[in-house]
Design an enzyme around this catalytic site. Structure first.
Site, PDB file in Angstrom:
ATOM      1  N   HIS A 174      45.579  34.240  32.582  1.00 27.92           N
ATOM      2  CA  HIS A 174      45.334  35.114  33.743  1.00 27.92           C
ATOM      3  C   HIS A 174      46.274  36.325  33.662  1.00 27.92           C
ATOM      4  O   HIS A 174      47.434  36.259  34.050  1.00 27.92           O
ATOM      5  CB  HIS A 174      45.572  34.322  35.023  1.00 27.92           C
ATOM      6  CG  HIS A 174      45.077  34.989  36.271  1.00 27.92           C
ATOM      7  ND1 HIS A 174      44.758  36.331  36.336  1.00 27.92           N
ATOM      8  CD2 HIS A 174      44.826  34.487  37.513  1.00 27.92           C
ATOM      9  CE1 HIS A 174      44.343  36.621  37.579  1.00 27.92           C
ATOM     10  NE2 HIS A 174      44.377  35.519  38.297  1.00 27.92           N
ATOM     11  N   HIS A 191      44.737  41.211  38.181  1.00 28.30           N
ATOM     12  CA  HIS A 191      44.837  41.232  39.656  1.00 28.30           C
ATOM     13  C   HIS A 191      46.236  41.352  40.233  1.00 28.30           C
ATOM     14  O   HIS A 191      46.448  41.048  41.396  1.00 28.30           O
ATOM     15  CB  HIS A 191      44.158  39.984  40.246  1.00 28.30           C
ATOM     16  CG  HIS A 191      42.753  39.784  39.774  1.00 28.30           C
ATOM     17  ND1 HIS A 191      42.045  38.622  39.924  1.00 28.30           N
ATOM     18  CD2 HIS A 191      41.900  40.632  39.136  1.00 28.30           C
ATOM     19  CE1 HIS A 191      40.838  38.735  39.401  1.00 28.30           C
ATOM     20  NE2 HIS A 191      40.733  39.965  38.912  1.00 28.30           N
ATOM     21  N   TYR A 235      49.059  39.674  39.182  1.00 31.35           N
ATOM     22  CA  TYR A 235      49.944  38.530  38.992  1.00 31.35           C
ATOM     23  C   TYR A 235      50.877  38.800  37.799  1.00 31.35           C
ATOM     24  O   TYR A 235      50.875  39.894  37.247  1.00 31.35           O
ATOM     25  CB  TYR A 235      49.118  37.244  38.847  1.00 31.35           C
ATOM     26  CG  TYR A 235      48.365  36.934  40.118  1.00 31.35           C
ATOM     27  CD1 TYR A 235      49.054  36.539  41.276  1.00 31.35           C
ATOM     28  CD2 TYR A 235      46.983  37.095  40.210  1.00 31.35           C
ATOM     29  CE1 TYR A 235      48.377  36.288  42.462  1.00 31.35           C
ATOM     30  CE2 TYR A 235      46.298  36.843  41.394  1.00 31.35           C
ATOM     31  CZ  TYR A 235      47.007  36.444  42.525  1.00 31.35           C
ATOM     32  OH  TYR A 235      46.337  36.205  43.697  1.00 31.35           O
TER      33      TYR A 235
HETATM   34  C1  FMN Z   1      37.526  32.545  46.589  1.00 33.13           C
HETATM   35  C2  FMN Z   1      37.872  33.321  45.366  1.00 33.13           C
HETATM   36  C3  FMN Z   1      38.947  32.917  44.586  1.00 33.13           C
HETATM   37  C4  FMN Z   1      39.277  33.629  43.411  1.00 33.13           C
HETATM   38  N1  FMN Z   1      40.290  33.150  42.611  1.00 33.13           N
HETATM   39  C5  FMN Z   1      40.519  33.730  41.398  1.00 33.13           C
HETATM   40  C6  FMN Z   1      41.415  33.142  40.462  1.00 33.13           C
HETATM   41  O1  FMN Z   1      42.009  32.060  40.669  1.00 33.13           O
HETATM   42  N2  FMN Z   1      41.595  33.787  39.280  1.00 33.13           N
HETATM   43  C7  FMN Z   1      40.962  34.959  38.980  1.00 33.13           C
HETATM   44  O2  FMN Z   1      41.169  35.524  37.905  1.00 33.13           O
HETATM   45  N3  FMN Z   1      40.071  35.519  39.847  1.00 33.13           N
HETATM   46  C8  FMN Z   1      39.825  34.914  41.021  1.00 33.13           C
HETATM   47  N4  FMN Z   1      38.858  35.434  41.854  1.00 33.13           N
HETATM   48  C9  FMN Z   1      38.035  36.582  41.403  1.00 33.13           C
HETATM   49  C10 FMN Z   1      36.740  36.063  40.749  1.00 33.13           C
HETATM   50  O3  FMN Z   1      36.990  35.416  39.518  1.00 33.13           O
HETATM   51  C11 FMN Z   1      35.743  37.195  40.470  1.00 33.13           C
HETATM   52  O4  FMN Z   1      36.299  38.089  39.538  1.00 33.13           O
HETATM   53  C12 FMN Z   1      35.335  37.956  41.727  1.00 33.13           C
HETATM   54  O5  FMN Z   1      35.001  37.047  42.776  1.00 33.13           O
HETATM   55  C13 FMN Z   1      34.150  38.891  41.458  1.00 33.13           C
HETATM   56  O6  FMN Z   1      33.042  38.149  41.048  1.00 33.13           O
HETATM   57  P1  FMN Z   1      31.804  37.879  42.067  1.00 33.13           P
HETATM   58  O7  FMN Z   1      31.474  39.218  42.625  1.00 33.13           O
HETATM   59  O8  FMN Z   1      30.741  37.298  41.196  1.00 33.13           O
HETATM   60  O9  FMN Z   1      32.303  36.944  43.126  1.00 33.13           O
HETATM   61  C14 FMN Z   1      38.537  34.767  43.045  1.00 33.13           C
HETATM   62  C15 FMN Z   1      37.466  35.174  43.852  1.00 33.13           C
HETATM   63  C16 FMN Z   1      37.113  34.471  44.983  1.00 33.13           C
HETATM   64  C17 FMN Z   1      35.923  34.906  45.794  1.00 33.13           C
END
Ligand code: FMN
Length: 375
Positions: free
Chosen positions: A179, A182, A184
């Site tokens: 990871h 974002h 981190y």
């Molecule tokens: C509830 C939630 C938790 C997420 N947790 C993570 C995470 O642990 N690691 C990460 O890289 N992105 C995380 N994301 C981002 C998602 O991996 C993804 O990039 C983002 O939701 C956009 O994709 P989508 O539009 O298909 O939801 C999270 C997103 C959501 C909605």
């Protein structure tokens, strides 16, 4: 971009093509995006977590990237409900998750995570550990409550990622995702906004990529040569959607080339809307640029299946940005290799099967209530 709605067979044909990431063959182009769910008390993923993932694998998701899971460093996390990727009980839980996903015909990689300066307050078992980051700065540039990492902190974190990757291979996972997105820890090094170091780990983009590249190299060393290592990164940060790591393709290349050279097999370029061009003068998105600059396979992500136009296009009402046509066109010209789906797959565990089988009118719109349960 085409202007007609795709036939079900075109979607099925393009999305069903297998793809290879180093030694791993993923059966199709649909990945589950990593999503933190906080349903693992004590950091242990239980049977409910195993069935949550295996249900989606059984319904056609080719590659599952798990929610972020903390590496074994005292400052890696902040919640006791986020699964940890160290400790006997925790790894035994994860082994069952991998087994369940394999039994359902899918492939799975854990997303290895260290939050860095985002950690404000710890929970057991490491409640008193300090937040650490490149320069002790929060994402908004203010002084955090933690500290800038020392040489031994750097070594400890590198070791923690390598140990987690070795464990992932040992307990049956198909690869790992690091990871680096974002805002981190790894991204705090990559981004000039949080990295003000004056040693070899700060300065120009190549120097800012040094810590992540050393982690990649240590991970590579800890696993078999064919075990895939995926690196997720983003321009955007938590609470700073407009932040950018790289303003030009040249700057992006300076950051990604050392990571590729250190052994990244595939990049996961995290964007919020996959159809947006990343730089002027080309309609390539971030995953497209990443593939062009590094030659590595890439995953795209961002609002796939969320926009109403996605479903309307299926129903024959024409293409739009964010539509299935747009996605299939880009996949077909190899702009990227896999499509990660987040919220649409939370909403509907059967999303992939419905798309692969052409049951487009069964797709349900996203409802934020789906975050509340692990169904
Ligand atoms: C509830 C939630 C938790 C997420 N947790 C993570 C995470 O642990 N690691 C990460 O890289 N992105 C995380 N994301 C981002 C998602 O991996 C993804 O990039 C983002 O939701 C956009 O994709 P989508 O539009 O298909 O939801 C999270 C997103 C959501 C909605």
């Amino acid at each position: 971009m085409t202007t007609t709605a795709p036939s079900a067979s075109r979607a099925a044909e393009i999305l069903s093509r297998p793809v290879t990431l180093n030694g791993l063959t993923v059966p199709n182009r649909i990945a589950m995006a990593p999503m933190t769910r906080m349903f693992s008390p004590g950091g242990v993923p239980g049977e409910d977590v195993a069935s949550y993932y295996s249900r989606r694998a059984a319904a056609g998701v080719g590659l599952i990237v798990t929610e972020g899971t903390y590496v074994g460093h005292e400052s890696a996390g902040q919640s006791d409900r986020v699964p940890r990727f160290h400790g006997g009980e925790q790894l035994a839980g994860w082994a069952k998750v991998a087994e369940a996903v394999h039994a359902a015909g899918g492939t799975i990689v854990p997303q290895l995570w260290h939050v860095g300066m985002v950690r404000e307050q710890g929970e057991p078992p490491y409640a008193d550990a300090p937040a650490v980051g490149p320069s002790g700065l929060r994402l908004d540039g203010t002084e955090g409550t933690g500290r800038a990492m020392t040489r031994s902190d750097l070594d400890d974190v590198i070791g923690a990622f390598a140990a987690a990757a070795a464990d992932a291979e040992r307990i049956g996972f198909d690869g790992v995702e690091l990871h680096g997105a974002h805002g981190y820890l790894l991204d705090q090094f990559l981004w000039a906004g949080t990295n003000r170091r004056t040693d070899a780990y700060g300065g120009d983009p190549v120097a800012r990529a040094k810590f992540a590249a050393e982690i990649v190299a240590a991970v590579r060393e800890a696993v078999s040569a064919e075990f895939p290592v995926i690196f997720r990164y983003s321009q955007w940060k938590l609470d700073a959607y407009e932040a950018r790591l790289a303003g030009t393709p040249e700057e992006l290349e300076a950051i990604l080339a050392p990571l590729a050279a250190a052994g990244v097999d595939a990049f996961h370029a995290s964007t919020r809307r996959y159809w947006l061009p990343e730089f002027d003068g080309s309609d390539l998105n971030l995953a497209g640029w990443t593939k062009k600059l590094t030659g590595r396979p890439t995953l795209t992500v961002g609002s796939v299946g969320l926009d109403g136009d996605f479903v309307r296009a299926f129903a024959g009402e024409g293409a739009a940005v964010g539509s299935i046509d747009n996605l299939l066109d880009r996949l077909e010209r190899d702009e990227f290799d896999l499509v990660a789906v987040g919220r649409a797959l939370l909403q509907d565990p059967e999303w992939a099967a419905k798309v692969l089988e052409g049951r487009f009118t069964d797709l349900a719109p996203y409802d934020v209530a789906s975050l509340k349960t692990l169904s």
